[in-house]
Scaffold this active site. Sequence first.
Site, short mmCIF file in Angstrom:
data_model
loop_
_atom_site.label_atom_id
_atom_site.label_comp_id
_atom_site.label_asym_id
_atom_site.label_seq_id
_atom_site.Cartn_x
_atom_site.Cartn_y
_atom_site.Cartn_z
N HIS A 1 0.85 -1.19 0.00
CA HIS A 1 0.00 0.00 0.00
C HIS A 1 0.89 1.24 0.00
CE1 HIS A 1 -3.74 -2.10 1.91
NE2 HIS A 1 -3.22 -2.82 0.92
N GLU B 1 0.90 3.86 1.80
CA GLU B 1 1.36 4.27 3.12
C GLU B 1 2.55 3.44 3.56
OE1 GLU B 1 -1.76 3.42 2.13
OE2 GLU B 1 -3.21 4.02 3.67
N CYS C 1 -6.21 1.68 5.81
CA CYS C 1 -6.80 0.42 6.25
C CYS C 1 -6.22 0.05 7.62
CB CYS C 1 -6.49 -0.67 5.22
SG CYS C 1 -4.76 -1.22 5.22
N CYS D 1 -2.34 -0.49 7.60
CA CYS D 1 -1.58 0.75 7.48
C CYS D 1 -1.71 1.62 8.74
CB CYS D 1 -2.01 1.52 6.24
SG CYS D 1 -1.56 0.66 4.70
#
Length: 144
Positions: free
Chosen positions: A47, A49, A77, A80
Amino acid sequence: MQQALTAARAAAAHGEVPVGAVVVTADSTILAVAGNRTEANNDASAHAEMLALKAAAAVRGTPRLPDCDLFVTLEPCPMCAHAISLFRIRRLIFGAYDPKGGGVEHGARVFQAASCHHRPVVIGGVREAEAATLLRGFFQQRRR
């Protein structure tokens, strides 16, 4: 947030879900910029992040970033959000809310859990309409 939106657009151009993230220091120096790379890396954890946090920590040579802020185009999410806590990010600033998969204001609400050791300042909805439009457009094109 502009840099995060630019990274999100670049991710979309490569077939990734358009999410971008930027880690900046207290004096606004950009340490890392990343877009989603889950498809390109064959890695469900890639992801934006996660990639930006790891890159910023590598630049700094430290596992924690207590004087840094994370700008991301979508509410993180749970995975993260937990990483944000572990990296000790000072402030999390995000664009679009994610009622289905978010882990900050929705779902797991990671920072509200008793087991959360660090809670950043959270500012949601920054350039929300722009970030949400980018995501909606991406998924509408994929459904065609």
